[in-house]
Design a protein around this motif. Structure first.
Motif, mmCIF file in Angstrom:
data_model
loop_
_atom_site.group_PDB
_atom_site.id
_atom_site.type_symbol
_atom_site.label_atom_id
_atom_site.label_comp_id
_atom_site.label_asym_id
_atom_site.label_seq_id
_atom_site.Cartn_x
_atom_site.Cartn_y
_atom_site.Cartn_z
ATOM 1 N N ALA A 140 5.437 -7.552 -4.628
ATOM 2 C CA ALA A 140 6.399 -7.330 -3.547
ATOM 3 C C ALA A 140 7.266 -8.559 -3.398
ATOM 4 C CB ALA A 140 5.672 -7.032 -2.234
ATOM 5 N N TYR A 141 8.585 -8.342 -3.354
ATOM 6 C CA TYR A 141 9.548 -9.413 -3.126
ATOM 7 C C TYR A 141 10.432 -8.979 -1.965
ATOM 8 C CZ TYR A 141 7.818 -11.158 -7.537
ATOM 9 O OH TYR A 141 6.987 -11.623 -8.523
ATOM 10 N N LEU A 142 10.181 -9.574 -0.821
ATOM 11 C CA LEU A 142 10.808 -9.137 0.421
ATOM 12 C C LEU A 142 11.726 -10.220 0.960
ATOM 13 C CD1 LEU A 142 7.699 -7.617 2.276
ATOM 14 C CD2 LEU A 142 9.016 -6.668 0.374
ATOM 15 N N SER A 143 12.733 -9.783 1.708
ATOM 16 C CA SER A 143 13.605 -10.707 2.424
ATOM 17 C C SER A 143 13.347 -10.676 3.920
ATOM 18 C CB SER A 143 15.080 -10.365 2.149
ATOM 19 O OG SER A 143 15.378 -10.507 0.779
ATOM 20 N N ASN A 144 12.400 -9.857 4.359
ATOM 21 C CA ASN A 144 12.073 -9.731 5.775
ATOM 22 C C ASN A 144 10.644 -9.194 5.854
ATOM 23 O OD1 ASN A 144 12.225 -9.653 8.560
ATOM 24 N ND2 ASN A 144 13.618 -7.906 8.653
ATOM 25 N N MET A 145 10.089 -9.124 7.049
ATOM 26 C CA MET A 145 8.715 -8.654 7.253
ATOM 27 C C MET A 145 7.730 -9.509 6.463
ATOM 28 S SD MET A 145 7.241 -4.767 6.799
ATOM 29 C CE MET A 145 5.662 -4.258 7.507
ATOM 30 N N CYS A 146 7.918 -10.821 6.551
ATOM 31 C CA CYS A 146 7.195 -11.735 5.671
ATOM 32 C C CYS A 146 5.733 -11.929 6.057
ATOM 33 C CB CYS A 146 7.894 -13.098 5.661
ATOM 34 S SG CYS A 146 9.587 -13.039 5.022
ATOM 35 N N GLN A 147 5.370 -11.744 7.332
ATOM 36 C CA GLN A 147 4.043 -12.143 7.803
ATOM 37 C C GLN A 147 3.234 -10.974 8.362
ATOM 38 O OE1 GLN A 147 4.170 -15.839 10.175
ATOM 39 N NE2 GLN A 147 6.344 -15.952 9.690
ATOM 40 N N ALA A 148 3.357 -9.801 7.766
ATOM 41 C CA ALA A 148 2.748 -8.594 8.340
ATOM 42 C C ALA A 148 1.368 -8.278 7.781
ATOM 43 C CB ALA A 148 3.672 -7.398 8.138
ATOM 44 N N ASN A 149 0.587 -9.310 7.389
ATOM 45 C CA ASN A 149 -0.761 -9.079 6.880
ATOM 46 C C ASN A 149 -0.746 -8.141 5.676
ATOM 47 O OD1 ASN A 149 -3.582 -9.360 6.825
ATOM 48 N ND2 ASN A 149 -3.899 -7.538 8.084
ATOM 49 N N HIS A 150 0.177 -8.400 4.762
ATOM 50 C CA HIS A 150 0.287 -7.565 3.566
ATOM 51 C C HIS A 150 -0.952 -7.743 2.698
ATOM 52 C CE1 HIS A 150 4.499 -6.548 4.333
ATOM 53 N NE2 HIS A 150 4.682 -7.804 4.662
ATOM 54 N N GLN A 151 -1.511 -6.639 2.243
ATOM 55 C CA GLN A 151 -2.693 -6.668 1.380
ATOM 56 C C GLN A 151 -2.485 -5.723 0.210
ATOM 57 O OE1 GLN A 151 -6.345 -6.018 3.570
ATOM 58 N NE2 GLN A 151 -5.574 -7.088 5.375
ATOM 59 N N GLY A 152 -3.179 -5.993 -0.870
ATOM 60 C CA GLY A 152 -3.113 -5.139 -2.044
ATOM 61 C C GLY A 152 -2.099 -5.581 -3.077
ATOM 62 N N TRP A 153 -1.424 -6.693 -2.822
ATOM 63 C CA TRP A 153 -0.398 -7.166 -3.755
ATOM 64 C C TRP A 153 -0.980 -8.252 -4.663
ATOM 65 C CZ3 TRP A 153 3.556 -4.024 -3.753
ATOM 66 C CH2 TRP A 153 3.914 -3.364 -2.575
ATOM 67 N N ASP A 154 -0.852 -8.066 -5.970
ATOM 68 C CA ASP A 154 -1.210 -9.136 -6.898
ATOM 69 C C ASP A 154 -0.240 -10.305 -6.767
ATOM 70 O OD1 ASP A 154 -3.350 -7.652 -8.111
ATOM 71 O OD2 ASP A 154 -1.833 -6.481 -9.167
ATOM 72 N N THR A 155 1.020 -9.979 -6.493
ATOM 73 C CA THR A 155 2.050 -11.005 -6.297
ATOM 74 C C THR A 155 2.836 -10.649 -5.047
ATOM 75 O OG1 THR A 155 2.261 -11.293 -8.688
ATOM 76 C CG2 THR A 155 4.036 -12.179 -7.313
ATOM 77 N N PHE A 156 2.998 -11.619 -4.173
ATOM 78 C CA PHE A 156 3.780 -11.390 -2.946
ATOM 79 C C PHE A 156 4.596 -12.638 -2.635
ATOM 80 C CE2 PHE A 156 4.621 -11.644 1.563
ATOM 81 C CZ PHE A 156 5.033 -10.364 1.883
ATOM 82 N N ARG A 157 5.913 -12.450 -2.466
ATOM 83 C CA ARG A 157 6.791 -13.567 -2.081
ATOM 84 C C ARG A 157 7.840 -13.041 -1.109
ATOM 85 N NH1 ARG A 157 8.694 -17.201 -7.134
ATOM 86 N NH2 ARG A 157 9.097 -18.652 -5.406
#
Length: 471
Positions: A140-157
């Protein structure tokens, strides 16, 4: 002789009268139409690309009928490559609740992210968790919603609003993919969000060259319009539209950069592509409000949605029935041959993908509003807003407390009044009762995970910087 002639005449007449029936009987029988091939599990093992855009109004895309400017040629090409949903609806005009619904198939009250800044529950199934468990490479490469307890991503930025960086990261990630595992890639772009910086002043001036006023794409200036209840004239409104359209054009170019880059890298082969927006923007159409968080109207709840899959989904059709962002997760799992969610407020859109022109009214579409009892329902061309507690929300940090009054009951005929300017609740009590009943039926027995959450001071400040009320 006369009898013979009479007999001959009768035989000829009978033959003549019977000829049409004989011909019908001799016609080659037309075989029945072949059944529509089922798409259930047809994309098993395919990649998934989810492209979401913050604050993108459906009715500002040319494929949804906008003709003031050419705003979206690249997005329109993507939408035309598959099935476009002409009446897709967000569950809330707010980024975190809406995107959490996309990932879970649940309304905001169901997944608990009822406000920006709230976290997804640890134990809740989400698309990245499910696909990660199925062996997908997830990023996941996001420009917003950066701190929403994202889980399940091998890569997250998360780039904190820098769309170009998010796109570049996604392309670099694709360059690094050496394994043959299918992937789930999510890219979220922010630039159509106020203050609409993706457009740039030069492009705005091209769209509206004769403007002489002082409205600019700056947060302080846009906030002042609302805080001071400024009366914008038609020139100002045209300038505001140009500012927003410029941001849409800039975002459209970034979408092209992402898709072209993935295509050049072979990243779109056997790939389900989903494109959507989390919500739209009011743009001064209700109560002098420019942004989205307070809105209960289609200017913010009507969003673009398209699903494409080369070789599987026939391109170029539009579905007119109402659908919801809660339908996205069930649809993807259905196509990917993955067991359905045990709890889902949405349904698979596969029947529409198989036959986009199928008849019927479809189902109602609903929205919620934080932890309040404000709800909306849209069905059969009508839209109901209910606010039983007469709440007047605070729309932005330091904003006036009476800025955005929402009626106890409001009813709109969307076919004749798409901008929802004429309240018809008093003239159509039966329609009000019908839609109220649908709201009551929809939400009465759903599990509610909504509750207060503590936000860090850092996150509160981030939300304030984006123009939101910090919860």
């Amino acid at each position: 002789m006369r009898d013979a002639k009479a007999l001959s005449w009768r035989r000829w007449l009978l033959t003549y009268l019977a000829l049409p029936f004989l011909l019908v009987g001799c016609k080659e029988k037309v075989p029945p139409a072949a059944p529509t091939p089922s798409l259930a599990g047809a994309a098993e093992g395919w990649n998934v690309l989810l492209v979401t855009v913050d604050t993108l109004r459906a009715d500002r895309l040319n494929s949804y009928g906008y003709d003031d400017h050419v705003t979206s040629p690249n997005i329109d090409n993507l939408l035309s490559s598959g099935i476009r949903f002409a009446n897709a609806n967000s569950p809330r005009a707010l980024t975190w609740p809406s995107l959490a619904t996309t990932l879970t198939g649940l309304y905001p009250s169901g997944h608990g992210v009822i406000q920006n800044g709230y976290n997804l529950p640890d134990d809740l199934p989400t698309l990245p968790k499910i696909l990660d468990d199925k062996g997908y490479e997830t990023a996941a490469y996001l420009s917003n919603m950066c701190q929403a307890n994202h889980q399940g991503w091998d890569t997250f930025r998360c780039s904190q609003g820098r769309d170009g960086r998010s796109v570049q990261w996604a392309l670099e990630w694709m360059d690094e993919q050496k394994e043959k595992r299918p992937y789930f890639l999510w890219v979220h772009l922010f630039g159509a969000h106020g203050p609409y910086y993706n457009g740039g002043e030069h492009l705005v001036s091209e769209l509206d060259p004769d403007y002489q006023g002082d409205l600019v794409a700056k947060k302080w200036r846009l906030n002042a319009v609302m805080k001071n209840s400024e009366k914008l004239d038609q020139d100002d409104i045209r300038r505001l539209d140009a500012i927003y359209d410029a941001a849409v054009i800039g975002t459209d170019r970034l979408v092209a950069r992402l898709l072209d880059g993935l295509k050049d890298r072979g990243g779109l082969e056997k790939t389900l592509v989903v494109f959507l927006a989390d919500h739209g923007e009011d743009l001064y159409q209700h109560h002098g409000y420019i942004y989205h968080a307070c809105s209960v109207y289609q200017s913010t709840l009507h969003v673009p949605l398209g699903i494409s899959a080369p070789g599987l989904i026939s391109p170029g059709s539009a579905v007119t029935q109402a659908v919801e962002l809660s339908d996205v997760a069930p649809t993807l799992l259905d196509l990917l041959a993955i067991e359905p969610l045990q709890e889902s407020h949405g349904v698979s859109l596969r029947p529409y993908l198989e036959r986009p022109t199928r008849g019927g009214d479809g189902k109602p579409a609903f929205s919620e509003y934080g932890d309040s009892r404000i709800r909306t329902a849209q069905f059969d061309g009508w839209k109901l807003v209910v606010n039983p507690d007469s709440i007047v929300p605070v729309c932005f940090a330091d904003g006036p407390h009476n800025h955005y009054p929402i009626g106890t009951v409001e009813l709109y005929d969307l076919e004749s009044d798409p901008l929802e300017q004429v309240d018809l609740a008093e003239q159509h009590p039966g329609r009000v009762a019908e839609l109220k009943g649908q709201i009551r039926q929809r939400f009465s027995n759903l599990e509610n995970r909504a509750g207060d959450q503590d936000l860090s001071d850092e996150l509160k400040e981030e939300l304030r910087s984006l123009g939101y009320v910090a919860n």
